[in-house]
Write an enzyme that holds these catalytic residues in place. Structure first.
Site, PDB file in Angstrom:
ATOM      1  N   GLY A 132       0.788  -1.213   0.000  1.00 11.31           N
ATOM      2  CA  GLY A 132       0.000   0.000   0.000  1.00 11.31           C
ATOM      3  C   GLY A 132       0.827   1.273   0.000  1.00 11.31           C
ATOM      4  N   ARG A 133       2.093   1.146  -0.376  1.00  4.90           N
ATOM      5  CA  ARG A 133       3.026   2.290  -0.380  1.00  4.90           C
ATOM      6  C   ARG A 133       3.241   2.869   1.021  1.00  4.90           C
ATOM      7  NH1 ARG A 133       3.874   0.081  -4.549  1.00  4.90           N
ATOM      8  NH2 ARG A 133       4.127   1.052  -6.602  1.00  4.90           N
TER       9      ARG A 133
END
Length: 214
Positions: free
Chosen positions: A192-193
């Site tokens: 999800g960064r």
């Protein structure tokens, strides 16, 4: 490749994470551990790093070089002192290093000040270089404009004639820099960064660690 294709290039990072409990007591020891992982993983040129410099007026430039030394004083590499990076570092020693270990979903960022090595240290390392690389250090006017490949080949041939198989001395314009770190940031990719960014920062009392938002 068009703009849309570029924008769609992405991958999910999921190899692992990095917590405060994973950090060792100082950034050099921690870097050694990560470098060991990079070597064991078989990464191509694990000691390759991007060196970023800037002119006194703030114009930046970057290039890839090889890390050739590491101790408690910092990170060492060698170059032509008359090259662009050499000239910029002698005028403005503030610089940054980046180790991009993509296959491990890791990178290490170093910011600090570059210090020119003394002649004894330069001679010691230059003596370990392959003979051809020693000749190249004499032959190449690094970063200068040349007429073409033929000029470079001619300069190299001239050095071959000059030195033959004899011992090649260290060129007076060639040597090393040691980057004394002020900050060392370890980056580990996450889903999800929401990547992990943990930084060592030098203070008068010693190294402290802090987490940065991704």
């Amino acid at each position: 490749m068009n703009e849309r294709e570029l924008s769609e290039l992405r991958r999910e990072y999921a190899v692992g994470g990095l917590s405060e409990q994973d950090l060792l007591g100082d950034p050099i020891t921690m870097f050694r551990a990560w470098m060991h992982d990079a070597v064991v993983a078989g990464l191509h040129e694990p000691n390759a790093m991007v060196v970023s410099t800037a002119t006194l007026s703030g114009v930046p430039s970057s290039r890839t070089v090889l890390l050739k030394g590491l101790d408690d004083r910092g990170f060492t590499f060698f170059t032509n002192y008359a090259s662009r990076k050499g000239v910029e570092l002698l005028a403005n020693p503030a610089c940054a290093l980046l180790f991009p270990w993509h296959d491990l979903e890791r990178q290490v960022r170093v910011e600090g000040m570059a210090h020119q090595l003394d002649r004894q240290e330069n001679d010691a390392y230059f003596g370990t270089r392959p003979h051809g690389s020693q000749l190249g250090a004499w032959a190449s006017p690094q970063s200068q404009v040349v007429a073409g490949r033929a000029e470079l080949d001619a300069r190299y041939a001239e050095m071959q004639t000059r030195f033959g198989t004899d011992e090649v001395p260290t060129p007076p314009h060639w040597g090393g820099f040691r980057v004394a770190p002020e900050t060392v940031e370890l980056w580990q990719g996450r889903r999800g960064r929401m990547h992990d960014r943990l930084r060592y920062r030098r203070t008068p009392e010693g190294w402290i660690t802090e987490r940065l938002a991704p």
